[in-house]
Design a protein around this motif. Structure first.
Motif, PDB file in Angstrom:
ATOM      1  N   HIS A 137      80.108  17.218  44.347  1.00  0.00           N
ATOM      2  CA  HIS A 137      80.259  18.672  44.520  1.00  0.00           C
ATOM      3  C   HIS A 137      81.585  19.052  45.135  1.00  0.00           C
ATOM      4  CE1 HIS A 137      78.488  17.110  48.257  1.00  0.00           C
ATOM      5  NE2 HIS A 137      79.099  18.081  48.887  1.00  0.00           N
ATOM      6  N   LEU A 138      82.024  20.264  44.772  1.00  0.00           N
ATOM      7  CA  LEU A 138      83.155  20.925  45.415  1.00  0.00           C
ATOM      8  C   LEU A 138      82.581  22.041  46.280  1.00  0.00           C
ATOM      9  CD1 LEU A 138      85.405  21.482  42.248  1.00  0.00           C
ATOM     10  CD2 LEU A 138      85.648  19.642  43.942  1.00  0.00           C
ATOM     11  N   HIS A 139      83.117  22.184  47.493  1.00  0.00           N
ATOM     12  CA  HIS A 139      82.724  23.317  48.349  1.00  0.00           C
ATOM     13  C   HIS A 139      83.788  24.407  48.237  1.00  0.00           C
ATOM     14  CE1 HIS A 139      79.483  21.501  50.826  1.00  0.00           C
ATOM     15  NE2 HIS A 139      80.141  20.361  50.690  1.00  0.00           N
ATOM     16  N   LEU A 140      83.343  25.653  48.169  1.00  0.00           N
ATOM     17  CA  LEU A 140      84.280  26.771  48.049  1.00  0.00           C
ATOM     18  C   LEU A 140      83.874  27.945  48.923  1.00  0.00           C
ATOM     19  CD1 LEU A 140      83.959  25.955  44.495  1.00  0.00           C
ATOM     20  CD2 LEU A 140      86.280  26.484  45.246  1.00  0.00           C
ATOM     21  N   LYS A 167      85.758  42.822  49.814  1.00  0.00           N
ATOM     22  CA  LYS A 167      84.750  42.173  48.972  1.00  0.00           C
ATOM     23  C   LYS A 167      83.865  41.271  49.830  1.00  0.00           C
ATOM     24  CE  LYS A 167      86.575  43.803  45.237  1.00  0.00           C
ATOM     25  NZ  LYS A 167      86.104  45.151  44.920  1.00  0.00           N
ATOM     26  N   ARG A 168      82.670  41.026  49.301  1.00  0.00           N
ATOM     27  CA  ARG A 168      81.796  40.068  49.953  1.00  0.00           C
ATOM     28  C   ARG A 168      82.349  38.674  49.713  1.00  0.00           C
ATOM     29  NH1 ARG A 168      77.217  36.301  48.531  1.00  0.00           N
ATOM     30  NH2 ARG A 168      77.829  36.739  46.396  1.00  0.00           N
ATOM     31  N   ALA A 169      82.600  37.945  50.770  1.00  0.00           N
ATOM     32  CA  ALA A 169      83.053  36.560  50.617  1.00  0.00           C
ATOM     33  C   ALA A 169      81.880  35.736  50.103  1.00  0.00           C
ATOM     34  CB  ALA A 169      83.541  36.021  51.946  1.00  0.00           C
ATOM     35  N   VAL A 170      82.140  34.816  49.174  1.00  0.00           N
ATOM     36  CA  VAL A 170      81.055  33.974  48.673  1.00  0.00           C
ATOM     37  C   VAL A 170      81.312  32.505  49.017  1.00  0.00           C
ATOM     38  CG1 VAL A 170      81.997  33.852  46.311  1.00  0.00           C
ATOM     39  CG2 VAL A 170      79.587  33.381  46.696  1.00  0.00           C
ATOM     40  N   THR A 171      80.362  31.948  49.742  1.00  0.00           N
ATOM     41  CA  THR A 171      80.358  30.518  50.046  1.00  0.00           C
ATOM     42  C   THR A 171      79.514  29.851  48.980  1.00  0.00           C
ATOM     43  OG1 THR A 171      80.510  30.930  52.411  1.00  0.00           O
ATOM     44  CG2 THR A 171      79.646  28.782  51.738  1.00  0.00           C
ATOM     45  N   THR A 172      80.074  28.870  48.289  1.00  0.00           N
ATOM     46  CA  THR A 172      79.303  28.268  47.214  1.00  0.00           C
ATOM     47  C   THR A 172      79.691  26.812  47.002  1.00  0.00           C
ATOM     48  OG1 THR A 172      78.454  28.707  44.992  1.00  0.00           O
ATOM     49  CG2 THR A 172      80.823  29.031  45.317  1.00  0.00           C
ATOM     50  N   GLN A 173      79.076  26.184  46.019  1.00  0.00           N
ATOM     51  CA  GLN A 173      79.417  24.814  45.646  1.00  0.00           C
ATOM     52  C   GLN A 173      79.380  24.738  44.138  1.00  0.00           C
ATOM     53  OE1 GLN A 173      77.375  21.598  47.685  1.00  0.00           O
ATOM     54  NE2 GLN A 173      76.701  22.977  49.309  1.00  0.00           N
TER      55      GLN A 173
END
Ligand code: MBD
Ligand code: FE
Length: 282
Positions: A222-225, A232-238
């Motif tokens: 996985h990559l973490h982002l 804007k709403r910041a999005v933490t994702t993978q």
């Protein structure tokens, strides 16, 4: 900056705990809400004890294990692996976001990684290049698909041994971590490495816990982002890789069908993939 003495659960756990503690968490939860949550929590625990007729031996093992988790600094690890995905799902549903799906942050995010230009190569050591290169490119947009020039894409991931800089010893501080500033059209093109499937640290109490129920400690590659832009709403994702091992059996239950990459080999023989991020308004 905190580093660990060895790449064990104890070392990475203590590093994660120290980092988390450096900014004390707070919440504006009311007394009424706290009372409701506390009551339901104890009721759920009571239900489990009665349903399974939990024994005194089991109770004492639990007490010992919880002490161990704290001493090994593994609460960030255990909580992020086993509980954060539920929190993230509730967060997404409550706010009715329609942009790019989020996923859990996990225990190894570090803010303020050095800035990199929109077209860049992630900081890496010569030895990291045993992993295959990956060109990860795309655009940060609003919900209408307009590029957002002021956006940033924070990217962090493990090296070829499955270690994250600042949580295992001997790795340069910002290895495989960066804050990419998109160009005037919202585009980025990042050269990095294709990570491998990943075992969460499992020589400590989180690993003992997994063994106790016959589970496995694996996460898919996985990559973490963390993608952010003003207003804007910041999005933490993978992001994960199509057909990859453990994509359908992640110990952290953090994959989603919308978060799967399917890289293609480009004319230079390098894996390349485009993924666009759409950010909801704040
Ligand atoms: C990781 O790299 C991770 O992403 C999670 C969720 C837990 C432990 C290690
Ligand atoms: Fe991770």
């Amino acid at each position: 900056m905190t580093t660990t003495e060895n790449p064990t659960a104890h070392g990475s756990g203590n590093a994660a705990t120290d980092k988390f503690k450096s900014e004390r968490a707070t919440s504006d939860t009311s007394v009424e809400r706290a009372a409701a949550i506390y009551k339901d929590m104890l009721e759920a625990l009571a239900g489990i004890v009665h349903k399974h007729e939990v024994t005194y031996d089991e109770y004492r093992v639990l007490k010992q294990w919880m002490i161990d988790v704290g001493e090994y600094g593994e609460w960030p690890l255990w909580l992020d692996v086993f509980l954060e995905h539920e929190i993230e799902e509730v967060h997404y549903n409550r706010k009715h976001f329609t942009g790019t799906k989020g996923s859990i942050e996990g225990p190894y995010y570090v803010p303020n990684a050095p800035k990199l230009p929109s077209k860049c190569t992630m900081p890496m050591r010569e030895k990291d290049k045993v992993a295959p290169p990956l060109i990860f490119k795309g655009k940060v947009t609003d919900l209408e698909g307009n590029g957002i020039p002021g956006a940033t894409v924070e990217l962090w991931h493990a090296d070829e041994d499955g270690f994250y800089s600042q949580f295992a010893p001997g790795i340069p501080e910002w290895n495989l971590r960066g804050t990419i500033e998109v160009d005037e059209d919202g585009n980025y093109e990042i050269t990095t490495l294709k990570p491998a499937p990943y075992q969460i640290p499992n020589d400590g109490p989180t690993g003992w816990f997994i063994k106790s129920y016959g589970g496995h400690p694996w996460r898919p590659a996985h990559l973490h982002l963390l993608v952010s832009a003003p207003g804007k709403r910041a999005v933490t994702t993978q992001l994960y890789f199509k057909g990859g091992e453990w994509v359908d059996d992640d110990v952290a239950t953090a994959t989603k069908p919308e978060l799967i990459l399917d890289p293609e080999t480009n004319s230079d023989g390098i894996a390349e993939v485009t993924y666009n991020f759409a950010l909801d308004p704040e």
